[in-house]
Design a protein around this motif. Structure first.
Motif, PDB file in Angstrom:
ATOM      1  N   SER A  62       0.854  -1.185   0.000  1.00  5.79           N
ATOM      2  CA  SER A  62       0.000   0.000   0.000  1.00  5.79           C
ATOM      3  C   SER A  62       0.889   1.233   0.000  1.00  5.79           C
ATOM      4  O   SER A  62       2.032   1.200   0.487  1.00  5.79           O
ATOM      5  CB  SER A  62      -0.934   0.017   1.213  1.00  5.79           C
ATOM      6  N   LEU A  63       0.376   2.314  -0.562  1.00  3.20           N
ATOM      7  CA  LEU A  63       1.080   3.585  -0.578  1.00  3.20           C
ATOM      8  C   LEU A  63       0.563   4.460   0.549  1.00  3.20           C
ATOM      9  O   LEU A  63      -0.628   4.438   0.887  1.00  3.20           O
ATOM     10  CB  LEU A  63       0.874   4.293  -1.919  1.00  3.20           C
ATOM     11  N   THR A  64       1.448   5.236   1.159  1.00  3.76           N
ATOM     12  CA  THR A  64       1.076   6.077   2.293  1.00  3.76           C
ATOM     13  C   THR A  64       1.521   7.512   2.053  1.00  3.76           C
ATOM     14  O   THR A  64       2.522   7.770   1.373  1.00  3.76           O
ATOM     15  CB  THR A  64       1.713   5.570   3.596  1.00  3.76           C
ATOM     16  N   ALA A  65       0.777   8.444   2.611  1.00  2.00           N
ATOM     17  CA  ALA A  65       1.123   9.865   2.548  1.00  2.00           C
ATOM     18  C   ALA A  65       0.629  10.548   3.814  1.00  2.00           C
ATOM     19  O   ALA A  65      -0.459  10.238   4.309  1.00  2.00           O
ATOM     20  CB  ALA A  65       0.511  10.519   1.314  1.00  2.00           C
ATOM     21  N   VAL A  66       1.428  11.464   4.337  1.00  2.00           N
ATOM     22  CA  VAL A  66       1.085  12.203   5.555  1.00  2.00           C
ATOM     23  C   VAL A  66       1.505  13.653   5.375  1.00  2.00           C
ATOM     24  O   VAL A  66       2.567  13.941   4.809  1.00  2.00           O
ATOM     25  CB  VAL A  66       1.790  11.613   6.798  1.00  2.00           C
ATOM     26  N   ALA A  67       0.665  14.581   5.838  1.00  2.00           N
ATOM     27  CA  ALA A  67       1.007  16.002   5.855  1.00  2.00           C
ATOM     28  C   ALA A  67       0.469  16.597   7.151  1.00  2.00           C
ATOM     29  O   ALA A  67      -0.656  16.291   7.560  1.00  2.00           O
ATOM     30  CB  ALA A  67       0.426  16.720   4.651  1.00  2.00           C
ATOM     31  N   LYS A  68       1.268  17.434   7.797  1.00  2.00           N
ATOM     32  CA  LYS A  68       0.824  18.097   9.025  1.00  2.00           C
ATOM     33  C   LYS A  68       1.595  19.393   9.199  1.00  2.00           C
ATOM     34  O   LYS A  68       2.761  19.501   8.783  1.00  2.00           O
ATOM     35  CB  LYS A  68       1.007  17.193  10.250  1.00  2.00           C
ATOM     36  N   ALA A  69       0.951  20.380   9.802  1.00  2.00           N
ATOM     37  CA  ALA A  69       1.568  21.692   9.996  1.00  2.00           C
ATOM     38  C   ALA A  69       0.921  22.370  11.188  1.00  2.00           C
ATOM     39  O   ALA A  69      -0.208  22.042  11.576  1.00  2.00           O
ATOM     40  CB  ALA A  69       1.416  22.554   8.744  1.00  2.00           C
ATOM     41  N   GLY A  70       1.650  23.323  11.772  1.00  6.86           N
ATOM     42  CA  GLY A  70       1.113  24.027  12.918  1.00  6.86           C
ATOM     43  C   GLY A  70       1.891  25.281  13.253  1.00  6.86           C
ATOM     44  O   GLY A  70       2.966  25.545  12.707  1.00  6.86           O
ATOM     45  N   VAL A  71       1.323  26.070  14.170  1.00  5.55           N
ATOM     46  CA  VAL A  71       1.956  27.275  14.702  1.00  5.55           C
ATOM     47  C   VAL A  71       2.364  26.978  16.142  1.00  5.55           C
ATOM     48  O   VAL A  71       1.574  26.421  16.921  1.00  5.55           O
ATOM     49  CB  VAL A  71       1.000  28.474  14.636  1.00  5.55           C
ATOM     50  N   PHE A  72       3.584  27.372  16.511  1.00  2.56           N
ATOM     51  CA  PHE A  72       4.153  26.975  17.791  1.00  2.56           C
ATOM     52  C   PHE A  72       4.715  28.184  18.532  1.00  2.56           C
ATOM     53  O   PHE A  72       5.115  29.183  17.923  1.00  2.56           O
ATOM     54  CB  PHE A  72       5.284  25.961  17.582  1.00  2.56           C
ATOM     55  N   GLY A  73       4.748  28.057  19.841  1.00  7.19           N
ATOM     56  CA  GLY A  73       5.513  28.994  20.640  1.00  7.19           C
ATOM     57  C   GLY A  73       6.935  28.487  20.759  1.00  7.19           C
ATOM     58  O   GLY A  73       7.157  27.306  21.049  1.00  7.19           O
ATOM     59  N   ASN A  74       7.911  29.350  20.499  1.00  4.39           N
ATOM     60  CA  ASN A  74       9.321  28.964  20.566  1.00  4.39           C
ATOM     61  C   ASN A  74       9.939  29.558  21.831  1.00  4.39           C
ATOM     62  O   ASN A  74      10.127  30.769  21.942  1.00  4.39           O
ATOM     63  CB  ASN A  74      10.078  29.449  19.328  1.00  4.39           C
ATOM     64  N   PHE A  75      10.233  28.697  22.796  1.00  6.10           N
ATOM     65  CA  PHE A  75      10.894  29.113  24.031  1.00  6.10           C
ATOM     66  C   PHE A  75      12.399  28.918  23.808  1.00  6.10           C
ATOM     67  O   PHE A  75      12.923  27.810  23.968  1.00  6.10           O
ATOM     68  CB  PHE A  75      10.382  28.280  25.202  1.00  6.10           C
ATOM     69  N   CYS A  76      13.064  29.991  23.402  1.00  2.00           N
ATOM     70  CA  CYS A  76      14.446  29.877  22.938  1.00  2.00           C
ATOM     71  C   CYS A  76      15.411  30.582  23.884  1.00  2.00           C
ATOM     72  O   CYS A  76      15.058  31.540  24.580  1.00  2.00           O
ATOM     73  CB  CYS A  76      14.588  30.430  21.522  1.00  2.00           C
ATOM     74  N   GLU A  77      16.637  30.103  23.869  1.00  6.27           N
ATOM     75  CA  GLU A  77      17.714  30.656  24.678  1.00  6.27           C
ATOM     76  C   GLU A  77      18.991  30.694  23.847  1.00  6.27           C
ATOM     77  O   GLU A  77      19.154  29.913  22.907  1.00  6.27           O
ATOM     78  CB  GLU A  77      17.954  29.811  25.929  1.00  6.27           C
ATOM     79  N   SER A  78      19.886  31.583  24.225  1.00  6.11           N
ATOM     80  CA  SER A  78      21.181  31.672  23.562  1.00  6.11           C
ATOM     81  C   SER A  78      22.235  32.163  24.543  1.00  6.11           C
ATOM     82  O   SER A  78      21.931  32.958  25.441  1.00  6.11           O
ATOM     83  CB  SER A  78      21.116  32.636  22.365  1.00  6.11           C
ATOM     84  N   GLU A 113       5.431  19.282   8.057  1.00  7.60           N
ATOM     85  CA  GLU A 113       6.066  18.007   7.735  1.00  7.60           C
ATOM     86  C   GLU A 113       5.247  17.280   6.678  1.00  7.60           C
ATOM     87  O   GLU A 113       4.010  17.265   6.725  1.00  7.60           O
ATOM     88  CB  GLU A 113       6.189  17.132   8.985  1.00  7.60           C
ATOM     89  N   MET A 114       5.927  16.679   5.718  1.00  6.22           N
ATOM     90  CA  MET A 114       5.294  15.853   4.697  1.00  6.22           C
ATOM     91  C   MET A 114       6.083  14.565   4.551  1.00  6.22           C
ATOM     92  O   MET A 114       7.307  14.564   4.700  1.00  6.22           O
ATOM     93  CB  MET A 114       5.232  16.581   3.351  1.00  6.22           C
TER      94      MET A 114
END
Length: 417
Positions: A298-314, A351-352
């Motif tokens: 069988s063939l498969t395909a997936v797609a998903k996307a979203g908006v995120f909060g980025n808790f970042c440090e440097s 992601e795809m």
């Protein structure tokens, strides 16, 4: 701050894992526990015929359909798809199917932005030690997934974890390989280190070295609903909604040695270290398609996307075995060259994946796909460099205008139970 956000992230994962185990990527749960060549999409509530006994432990070879047609779920679906269920003394097989998968990942990262650290003095057009010289050629990792699908309600839940093993790359340039002198592009003469201006350790050097390190972790909790049944040779289409945590860390180090090419953290060596951390937390939407082909494929395909909060440090530091460098003029005169900062910003992630599945038995399935993951709005090391080393106040403004693209292959095994 890092510990606090990790604790919060752990709580979110616990909540999602308890209430929303994740939807298996590209899976068609109705195809589990059925023999190859038989499309059990016509049976919403379990395997058909005598295979119900073989797969679930009930007696095989029963006749009639009284045990399976009593409820509306089994009876209506059996009539709609022309399926005759056998009569057994045991109750109907469970409608919920669990699956567990484990597999290997190999992901490459796209080229970073062009940023050079060295040049051939006195011709600054001849630049060397670009960060792309230490690009990440590819990293190995693993993925594990636990999923549950209820064929009667057509709802699926999954919990996914994957990570890349820590990856590091290194590049070096020797002064002896240049026509002129090996010098640093940044103005290290604005800093003092070990009793002299720092350019004495970076200009007319014997060797410059660039080292990069990367860590990637991913946790997901998704809920899915099957929208179409795969009766005959049609496709199974499912929606997806869920939570996702994505951790991306990158470290960069520029090192200079005026006397030799052996970097052993001696007092004559100067290091510029930049460490960035990004923790993305948010929701995503998507869907999956499973299209049965001939035989067990069988063939498969997936797609998903979203908006995120980025808790970042440097954090950034110019130092060596003799201590931290200090600014020797301007409004920040006398300040140690060491900066730490953090902020919360908005990031996006998509992601795809395209792949195929092969089901040799009723309980085992082999899966493979090629996936692409894109992230924008992250903090990367070279985005934290300010052209004038006296401007540590500008370095303190954390920049989150970077992007990352990961792409590569996955190969794994699934088992239903």
């Amino acid at each position: 701050m890092t510990r606090a956000w990790l604790a919060a992230a752990t709580a979110v994962v616990w909540f999602c894992g308890t209430n929303l185990p994740l939807l298996a990527q590209g899976a068609s749960w109705e195809s589990y526990c059925a023999p190859c060549g038989v499309n059990p999409g016509c049976s919403t509530c379990g395997p058909t015929g005598a295979d119900a006994g073989a797969a679930y432990g009930y007696g095989a070879g029963c006749a009639g359909d009284s045990a399976y047609s009593g409820g509306s779920c089994y009876g209506s679906d059996a009539a709609a798809c022309g399926v005759a269920y056998p009569s057994c003394a045991a109750p109907a097989p469970p409608s919920a199917v669990w699956s567990f998968s484990l597999g290997a990942l190999y992901l490459q990262r796209d080229h970073g932005n062009n940023y050079a650290f060295s040049y051939d003095d006195p011709n600054e057009d001849l630049q060397y030690l670009n960060q792309r010289d230490a690009d990440f050629s590819g990293g190995m990792g693993f993925e594990t997934r636990l999923a549950r699908y209820d064929a009667c309600t057509k709802h699926g839940l999954e919990l996914v974890y994957w990570q890349l093993l820590p990856t590091d790359e290194e590049a070096m340039v020797l002064g002896s390989s240049l026509a002129g002198n090996l010098s640093a592009i940044l103005n290290y003469d604005q800093l003092d280190y070990s009793g002299a201006t720092a350019d004495n350790f970076t200009n007319n050097a014997f060797a410059h070295r660039l080292r990069r390190e990367m860590d990637v972790y991913n946790v997901e909790a998704n809920h899915g609903i099957v929208l179409t049944d795969a009766c005959g040779s049609g496709a199974t289409v499912a929606s997806l909604v869920g939570f996702r945590l994505f951790r991306f860390d990158e470290r960069l180090q520029f090192a200079s040695d005026p006397n030799d090419s052996m970097f052993t953290y001696e007092t004559d060596e100067l290091y510029y270290d930049i460490d960035t951390q990004n923790l993305l937390v948010g929701c995503q939407l998507g869907g999956s398609v499973n299209r049965p082909m001939t035989g067990c494929f069988s063939l498969t395909a997936v797609a998903k996307a979203g908006v995120f909060g980025n808790f970042c440090e440097s954090s950034s530091r110019i130092s060596g075995a003799a201590g931290t460098a200090t600014i020797n003029n301007g409004p920040n005169n006398g300040a140690s060259w060491m900066v730490s900062n953090d902020k919360v910003d908005v990031a996006m992630m998509a992601e795809m994946a395209l792949g195929f599945a092969y089901q040799p038995t009723r309980r085992w399935r082999l899966t493979a796909d090629y996936r692409v993951i894109g992230v924008s709005g992250v903090a990367l090391p070279t985005n934290q460099i300010y052209h004038d080393l006296r401007g540590i106040n500008d370095v303190a403004l954390l920049q989150t205008n970077g992007h990352v693209i990961l792409h590569g292959a996955y190969l794994g095994m699934e088992r239903c139970f």
